[in-house]
Enzyme design. Structure first.
Site, PDB file in Angstrom:
ATOM      1  N   CYS A 118       0.812  -1.222   0.000  1.00 39.44           N
ATOM      2  CA  CYS A 118       0.000   0.000   0.000  1.00 39.44           C
ATOM      3  C   CYS A 118       0.848   1.276   0.000  1.00 39.44           C
ATOM      4  O   CYS A 118       0.522   2.243  -0.694  1.00 39.44           O
ATOM      5  CB  CYS A 118      -0.986  -0.003   1.163  1.00 39.44           C
ATOM      6  SG  CYS A 118      -0.266  -0.273   2.786  1.00 39.44           S
ATOM      7  N   ASP A 289      -7.907   5.416  -1.416  1.00 37.79           N
ATOM      8  CA  ASP A 289      -7.517   4.180  -0.735  1.00 37.79           C
ATOM      9  C   ASP A 289      -6.919   3.173  -1.721  1.00 37.79           C
ATOM     10  O   ASP A 289      -7.590   2.756  -2.669  1.00 37.79           O
ATOM     11  CB  ASP A 289      -8.754   3.582  -0.054  1.00 37.79           C
ATOM     12  CG  ASP A 289      -8.405   2.443   0.891  1.00 37.79           C
ATOM     13  OD1 ASP A 289      -7.222   2.062   0.956  1.00 37.79           O
ATOM     14  OD2 ASP A 289      -9.320   1.937   1.570  1.00 37.79           O
ATOM     15  N   HIS A 291      -6.146   0.109  -0.955  1.00 40.33           N
ATOM     16  CA  HIS A 291      -6.431  -1.245  -0.473  1.00 40.33           C
ATOM     17  C   HIS A 291      -7.619  -1.854  -1.213  1.00 40.33           C
ATOM     18  O   HIS A 291      -8.630  -2.217  -0.622  1.00 40.33           O
ATOM     19  CB  HIS A 291      -6.711  -1.217   1.025  1.00 40.33           C
ATOM     20  CG  HIS A 291      -5.578  -0.677   1.835  1.00 40.33           C
ATOM     21  ND1 HIS A 291      -5.450   0.662   2.136  1.00 40.33           N
ATOM     22  CD2 HIS A 291      -4.515  -1.286   2.386  1.00 40.33           C
ATOM     23  CE1 HIS A 291      -4.353   0.841   2.851  1.00 40.33           C
ATOM     24  NE2 HIS A 291      -3.768  -0.323   3.012  1.00 40.33           N
TER      25      HIS A 291
END
Length: 386
Positions: A118, A289, A291
């Site tokens: 990430c 994000d 993820h």
């Protein structure tokens, strides 16, 4: 976030997920894809709405419901939420996004970065959105179709293959020189120095990465790295704004930098979870994000799809929830930009500027101490040392 099915075959038997967990991971990946499809359907319905009904529906899609009477800053641009809802949506969609990928070119057996890549993806986002500023026209958005071929060429720099200079594979490989094995997490400071090395190794590239040392930007060193502004510069300022938790006052100052015209985001997040922060309203900070596991994109096709590199929803958290370790990102194209950034920085306590060369100071030979001076140092109290 749950799309890590591809990596289970690469794990030692003792680490492989149990059958129940595999089922949950598959279900999570399916739900994530289904959720995205529902959002696309909502966007298409919004486009068909009358003008009067479009604004509230757009704000709800963006995650900005409840902020109608306020202003939001997104990577240096400020918008009144109620009056500029559609412009905000276009600006958010135009932010380049990199996420977990599956089934890419293997690196030491890994064919997915789910669960460990990430911060690497966050670093890629910082460089990509910087390149958008310096390579494409000012105020570029994804709707500017005449620039899409050049934009696709930009994205190819980050393709998930060792042949791409800014790929996850090359980022992870460079991390090994810093004693970080492939499959381990990066921190903001590590990714900053890795990006500096990788970008600096690209020949005839219009950009360099400068990393501030101990919160200080050395103007001579920065200008030297740009070859006196022949190249543009992405300035990364790694900071630690607290021990276990972030200092609330400094957290607000960090979020406020997103309103500066030089802002190229903030690399940070929570422990073991990195986000790319792009906007702020008061004590709320908005992020993209990484993820979300997606299949790798075949960039050998000339008109490959751009859908997976963009999102139209911002996630939100309080600035006080930030991990104290983060890195500020700024883009400067000239000495005038740098002077403007320096003037804005006078209002905060996060980082500063120096007219001295940090490189020269680092290689300077320290004079030897006399015996009396050595004796004085040995007898210094603990308070003096502090």
């Amino acid at each position: 976030t749950w799309g890590v099915v591809a990596r289970q075959a690469l794990m030692p038997d003792a680490l492989k997920p149990q059958p129940k967990l595999v089922v949950w991971m598959k279900l999570g990946y399916y739900l994530a894809r289904r959720f995205k499809k529902l959002r696309m359907e909502r966007l298409n319905r919004i486009l068909a709405l009358p003008e009067a009904e479009r604004t509230p529906a757009t704000l709800e899609l963006l995650g900005l419901k409840g902020f109608e009477q306020q202003k939001i800053c997104i990577l240096g641009d400020t918008f009144p939420v109620q009056e500029r809802a559609w412009m905000i949506l276009e600006r958010v969609i135009s932010v380049c996004r990199f996420t977990y990928r599956m089934s890419f070119e293997a690196i030491e057996g890994w064919t997915s970065d789910c669960g460990w890549g990430c911060m690497m993806r966050t670093g890629q986002m910082a460089v990509a959105n910087c390149l958008i500023k310096v390579v494409l026209e000012e105020g570029w958005t994804i709707s500017h179709a005449h620039h899409l071929p050049k934009y696709r060429d930009l994205l190819k720099l980050f393709n998930d293959t060792l042949r791409a200079p800014l790929s996850l594979q090359n980022i992870a490989s460079t991390g090994k020189s810093l004693d970080i094995s492939v499959g381990q997490w990066f921190g903001p400071t590590t990714i900053s120095h890795v990006l500096r090395r990788l970008v600096g190794a690209i020949s005839a590239f219009p950009l360099v990465v400068y990393v501030a040392q101990d919160g200080v930007i050395s103007i001579p060193d920065l200008e030297d790295s740009t070859n006196t502004w022949i190249k543009k510069v992405l300035i990364l300022v790694p900071l630690r704004l607290g021990l276990e938790v972030i200092d609330p006052r400094l957290a607000r100052e960090a979020a406020a930098t997103l309103s500066w015209p030089h802002s190229t985001g903030i690399l940070g997040g929570k422990p073991r979870a990195s986000y790319f922060f792009v906007g702020a309203i008061g004590d709320n900070i908005f992020y993209v994000d990484p993820h979300y596991a997606q299949p790798v994109v075949d960039m050998t096709v000339s008109d490959f799809s751009l859908e997976t590199f963009h999102s139209y929803h911002l996630y939100r958290m309080s600035v006080t929830e930030l991990d104290p370790s983060l890195a500020l990102a700024f883009t400067c194209s000239s000495r005038e930009d740098l002077d403007s950034l320096r003037n804005l920085a006078k209002s905060q306590h996060l980082f500063g500027f120096s007219e001295r060369s940090a490189i020269a100071d680092a290689v300077a030979i320290e004079p030897k101490l006399s015996k009396s001076e050595q004796h004085e140092n040995e007898n210094e109290t603990e308070w003096d040392v502090l």
